[in-house]
Design an enzyme around this catalytic site. Structure first.
Site, PDB file in Angstrom:
ATOM      1  N   THR A 113       0.906  -1.387   0.001  1.00 51.87           N
ATOM      2  CA  THR A 113       0.064   0.026  -0.063  1.00 51.87           C
ATOM      3  C   THR A 113       0.639   1.317   0.132  1.00 51.87           C
ATOM      4  O   THR A 113       1.671   1.362   0.776  1.00 51.87           O
ATOM      5  CB  THR A 113      -0.897   0.038   1.174  1.00 51.87           C
ATOM      6  N   ILE A 130       2.040  -0.259   6.882  1.00 49.21           N
ATOM      7  CA  ILE A 130       2.743  -1.632   6.743  1.00 49.21           C
ATOM      8  C   ILE A 130       2.803  -2.237   8.116  1.00 49.21           C
ATOM      9  O   ILE A 130       3.370  -1.922   9.021  1.00 49.21           O
ATOM     10  CB  ILE A 130       4.017  -1.331   6.096  1.00 49.21           C
ATOM     11  N   ARG A 183     -26.530 -12.027  33.275  1.00 47.85           N
ATOM     12  CA  ARG A 183     -27.248 -10.825  33.423  1.00 47.85           C
ATOM     13  C   ARG A 183     -28.695 -10.828  33.719  1.00 47.85           C
ATOM     14  O   ARG A 183     -29.273 -11.426  32.812  1.00 47.85           O
ATOM     15  CB  ARG A 183     -26.843  -9.759  32.429  1.00 47.85           C
ATOM     16  N   GLY A 208     -24.976  -4.305  26.686  1.00 41.86           N
ATOM     17  CA  GLY A 208     -25.400  -3.108  27.266  1.00 41.86           C
ATOM     18  C   GLY A 208     -24.252  -1.902  27.319  1.00 41.86           C
ATOM     19  O   GLY A 208     -23.124  -2.285  26.750  1.00 41.86           O
ATOM     20  N   GLY A 209     -24.418  -1.139  28.276  1.00 42.49           N
ATOM     21  CA  GLY A 209     -23.446  -0.060  28.654  1.00 42.49           C
ATOM     22  C   GLY A 209     -22.047  -0.773  28.943  1.00 42.49           C
ATOM     23  O   GLY A 209     -21.012  -0.013  28.855  1.00 42.49           O
ATOM     24  N   GLU A 245      -6.194  -6.257   3.251  1.00 40.35           N
ATOM     25  CA  GLU A 245      -6.210  -7.728   2.261  1.00 40.35           C
ATOM     26  C   GLU A 245      -7.435  -7.411   1.416  1.00 40.35           C
ATOM     27  O   GLU A 245      -7.849  -8.414   0.944  1.00 40.35           O
ATOM     28  CB  GLU A 245      -6.248  -8.859   3.077  1.00 40.35           C
ATOM     29  N   THR A 289     -10.424  -4.483   0.626  1.00 36.78           N
ATOM     30  CA  THR A 289     -11.798  -4.236   1.278  1.00 36.78           C
ATOM     31  C   THR A 289     -12.958  -5.021   1.063  1.00 36.78           C
ATOM     32  O   THR A 289     -12.757  -5.649   0.003  1.00 36.78           O
ATOM     33  CB  THR A 289     -12.120  -2.660   0.847  1.00 36.78           C
TER      34      THR A 289
HETATM   35  C1  LIG Z   1      -3.924  -2.102  10.587  1.00 36.04           C
HETATM   36  C2  LIG Z   1      -3.580  -2.352   9.016  1.00 36.04           C
HETATM   37  C3  LIG Z   1      -2.658  -2.974   8.587  1.00 36.04           C
HETATM   38  C4  LIG Z   1      -2.365  -3.039   7.297  1.00 36.04           C
HETATM   39  N1  LIG Z   1      -1.082  -3.550   7.103  1.00 36.04           N
HETATM   40  C5  LIG Z   1      -0.899  -3.825   5.697  1.00 36.04           C
HETATM   41  C6  LIG Z   1       0.330  -4.339   5.177  1.00 36.04           C
HETATM   42  O1  LIG Z   1       1.023  -5.078   5.887  1.00 36.04           O
HETATM   43  N2  LIG Z   1       0.713  -4.247   3.709  1.00 36.04           N
HETATM   44  C7  LIG Z   1       0.073  -3.434   2.910  1.00 36.04           C
HETATM   45  O2  LIG Z   1       0.639  -3.250   1.858  1.00 36.04           O
HETATM   46  N3  LIG Z   1      -0.944  -2.629   3.228  1.00 36.04           N
HETATM   47  C8  LIG Z   1      -1.435  -2.828   4.855  1.00 36.04           C
HETATM   48  N4  LIG Z   1      -2.533  -2.106   5.039  1.00 36.04           N
HETATM   49  C9  LIG Z   1      -3.354  -1.232   4.224  1.00 36.04           C
HETATM   50  C10 LIG Z   1      -4.721  -1.856   3.724  1.00 36.04           C
HETATM   51  O3  LIG Z   1      -4.381  -3.049   2.835  1.00 36.04           O
HETATM   52  C11 LIG Z   1      -5.412  -0.653   2.740  1.00 36.04           C
HETATM   53  O4  LIG Z   1      -5.738   0.193   3.621  1.00 36.04           O
HETATM   54  C12 LIG Z   1      -6.544  -1.439   2.083  1.00 36.04           C
HETATM   55  O5  LIG Z   1      -5.923  -2.057   0.930  1.00 36.04           O
HETATM   56  C13 LIG Z   1      -7.364   0.012   1.431  1.00 36.04           C
HETATM   57  O6  LIG Z   1      -6.581   0.878   0.636  1.00 36.04           O
HETATM   58  P1  LIG Z   1      -7.011   2.315   1.288  1.00 36.04           P
HETATM   59  O7  LIG Z   1      -6.861   2.319   2.668  1.00 36.04           O
HETATM   60  O8  LIG Z   1      -5.766   3.255   0.393  1.00 36.04           O
HETATM   61  O9  LIG Z   1      -8.368   2.800   0.762  1.00 36.04           O
HETATM   62  P2  LIG Z   1      -8.795   3.010  -0.718  1.00 36.04           P
HETATM   63  O10 LIG Z   1      -8.443   2.111  -1.630  1.00 36.04           O
HETATM   64  O11 LIG Z   1      -8.663   4.623  -0.773  1.00 36.04           O
HETATM   65  O12 LIG Z   1     -10.590   2.858  -0.401  1.00 36.04           O
HETATM   66  C14 LIG Z   1     -11.472   3.722   0.211  1.00 36.04           C
HETATM   67  C15 LIG Z   1     -12.753   3.142   0.027  1.00 36.04           C
HETATM   68  O13 LIG Z   1     -13.126   3.060  -1.618  1.00 36.04           O
HETATM   69  C16 LIG Z   1     -13.562   1.827  -1.917  1.00 36.04           C
HETATM   70  N5  LIG Z   1     -13.113   1.945  -3.270  1.00 36.04           N
HETATM   71  C17 LIG Z   1     -11.972   1.942  -3.598  1.00 36.04           C
HETATM   72  N6  LIG Z   1     -11.871   1.448  -4.845  1.00 36.04           N
HETATM   73  C18 LIG Z   1     -13.133   0.887  -5.485  1.00 36.04           C
HETATM   74  C19 LIG Z   1     -13.667   0.515  -6.615  1.00 36.04           C
HETATM   75  N7  LIG Z   1     -13.096   0.348  -7.629  1.00 36.04           N
HETATM   76  N8  LIG Z   1     -15.085   0.178  -6.394  1.00 36.04           N
HETATM   77  C20 LIG Z   1     -15.703   0.302  -5.155  1.00 36.04           C
HETATM   78  N9  LIG Z   1     -15.325   0.811  -4.076  1.00 36.04           N
HETATM   79  C21 LIG Z   1     -13.806   1.113  -4.128  1.00 36.04           C
HETATM   80  C22 LIG Z   1     -12.879   0.875  -0.968  1.00 36.04           C
HETATM   81  O14 LIG Z   1     -13.462  -0.198  -0.880  1.00 36.04           O
HETATM   82  C23 LIG Z   1     -12.865   1.710   0.479  1.00 36.04           C
HETATM   83  O15 LIG Z   1     -14.228   1.359   1.050  1.00 36.04           O
HETATM   84  C24 LIG Z   1      -2.943  -2.160   6.541  1.00 36.04           C
HETATM   85  C25 LIG Z   1      -4.120  -1.227   6.904  1.00 36.04           C
HETATM   86  C26 LIG Z   1      -4.645  -1.310   8.176  1.00 36.04           C
HETATM   87  C27 LIG Z   1      -5.455  -0.515   8.764  1.00 36.04           C
END
Ligand SMILES: Cc1cc2nc3c(=O)[nH]c(=O)nc-3n(C[C@H](O)[C@H](O)[C@H](O)COP(=O)(O)OP(=O)(O)OC[C@H]3O[C@@H](n4cnc5c(N)ncnc54)[C@H](O)[C@@H]3O)c2cc1C
Length: 381
Positions: free
Chosen positions: A125, A156, A269, A340-341, A364, A366
């Site tokens: 990412t 990452i 509860r 609950g709360g 991995e 969305t």
């Molecule tokens: C705790 C954590 C650990 C992570 N670990 C890693 C890691 O080890 N390695 C790594 O590489 N990444 C890692 N990530 C990153 C993660 O994989 C990304 O956050 C994820 O792939 C989404 O990318 P983005 O956040 O840029 O969201 P975006 O791509 O900007 O998406 C935002 C929204 O738009 C939607 N969207 C985007 N494109 C489309 C489309 N074509 N059609 C419809 N909807 C769409 C998405 O579904 C989402 O709801 C991690 C993230 C977190 C929070």
């Protein structure tokens, strides 16, 4: 068709459950508050064979499959998603080496992971390339016998703790197809020009390290190429077929843990002079939650089973990931509602589970991206 787990799989589940209840549960809340992961926990887990079970014995593993890996992850996440995540991510990206690495790379990098001595990660990412990894711009340019890497990756896992990372790099910017422009390089994090800034105050899974990372003229030998130049995108897709099954198992574990917490609570509860469990509304909720968990587990097991038969199925992996993670979010929401709360003010672990769950629908791929992957295969678009 046989739905009965083998004796070995049953034994692994029992052992992983005992380990999680004995070692994770007592320290989980403290580690979440302090954003800490005790290193000796990884060592203990690896000594019991829980880390890299699917590595061949030659590479320090048990030579088992992804199904056994999924069982272990489920049991860890059932007890605590934060420590479960830190243990699961310790070998995140190692599948790249297993699937595409050279024999030398497998012998050098996999055994220390299985022994719990090293930690790795997979950095894909970027600020402008999340759901669309083919737009990644972190570049790796050949200079004699080396690649020179420049760029920035975000969010990452293990960015500030890993011994090495697999890095998704742009190597062929002029290739006509967007899916032929990238390669995967292995970067040891003690190389000059590598920098990591740990992210604090994440919504959940706080014992697990997440960092923004920077490559400033980081040089790696050409032997650090994993797989084939220009094949990085295809290798990433193969990797996701595997890693999404692992995330599905995490979702099943979180949902199972939340369900069990809800059951315990509603039996104790009392309101209106009766236990919550005596109300039919509560009974219907518990029945729905338990059924959802069972469907998620079945699908996750099917996806793992496909992998272990050497038949990775992108559609089923994406279905398992989407469904199990959606189930986790729904079940933990209802479980907290039933507390609950007291669930909200943090008196019970359910609050930690609730915060952790949302991650499952984001990383991995969305939930929207999973559905696009499923639909693409069904419709052939
Ligand atoms: C705790 C954590 C650990 C992570 N670990 C890693 C890691 O080890 N390695 C790594 O590489 N990444 C890692 N990530 C990153 C993660 O994989 C990304 O956050 C994820 O792939 C989404 O990318 P983005 O956040 O840029 O969201 P975006 O791509 O900007 O998406 C935002 C929204 O738009 C939607 N969207 C985007 N494109 C489309 C489309 N074509 N059609 C419809 N909807 C769409 C998405 O579904 C989402 O709801 C991690 C993230 C977190 C929070």
């Amino acid at each position: 068709m046989d739905f009965e787990p083998s004796n070995r799989q049953k034994h692994i589940r029992t052992a992983a459950r005992e380990f999680a209840e004995g070692e994770l549960a007592p320290i989980a809340q403290d580690c979440e508050l302090k954003e800490e992961f005790p290193k000796d926990l990884l060592k203990k887990a690896s000594q019991l064979g829980f880390i890299g079970v699917f590595f061949k014995k030659d590479y320090g593993g048990l030579g088992l499959g992804y199904l056994e890996h999924a069982i272990i992850l489920e049991e860890f996440w059932r007890v605590d998603p934060g420590l479960g995540q830190a243990l699961a991510q310790a070998i995140f990206g190692s599948e790249q080496i297993l699937l595409f690495g050279t024999e030398e790379q497998k012998k050098k990098y996999l055994p220390p992971l299985a022994r719990g001595e090293w930690v790795c990660g997979f950095s894909i990412t970027e600020p402008e390339a999340g759901s669309d990894p083919a737009s990644a711009t972190t570049s790796a340019i050949k200079d004699g016998e080396e690649y020179v890497i420049n760029g920035n990756k975000v969010m990452i896992s293990n960015g500030s703790t890993a011994n090495f990372l697999l890095v998704f790099c742009l190597t062929h910017p002029d290739a006509a197809s967007k899916s032929k422009r990238h390669s995967v390089l292995l970067v040891e994090t003690d190389r000059s020009g590598y920098k990591a800034d740990r992210i604090h105050g994440k919504m959940g899974v706080r014992p697990s390290d997440t960092a923004n990372i920077y490559f400033n003229n980081v040089r790696v030998p050409k032997e650090n190429l994993v797989g084939i130049e220009g094949n990085g995108f295809m290798q990433l897709m193969r990797f996701l077929d595997h890693s999404r099954v692992a995330v599905a198992a995490q979702g099943v574990g979180l949902a199972q843990g939340a369900l069990e917490q809800a059951i315990t609570y509603v039996k104790k509860r009392k309101q209106f002079g009766q236990t919550l469990s005596s109300f039919q509304v509560t009974q219907v909720k518990i029945a729905e939650m338990a059924t959802l968990v069972e469907t998620a587990r079945s699908l996750a097991c099917k996806a793992a089973w496909d992998l272990d038969r050497g038949n990775p199925n992108t559609q089923v992996s994406a279905m398992a990931k989407w469904w199990a993670c959606n189930v986790a979010v729904r079940v933990v929401d209802e479980a907290l509602q039933l507390h609950g709360g007291y669930g909200y003010i943090g008196d019970y672990p359910i609050e930690r589970f609730y915060r952790a769950a949302k991650l499952l629908e984001i990383y991995e791929g969305t939930r929207e991206i999973q559905k696009l992957a499923i639909a693409r295969r069904i419709l052939g678009t």
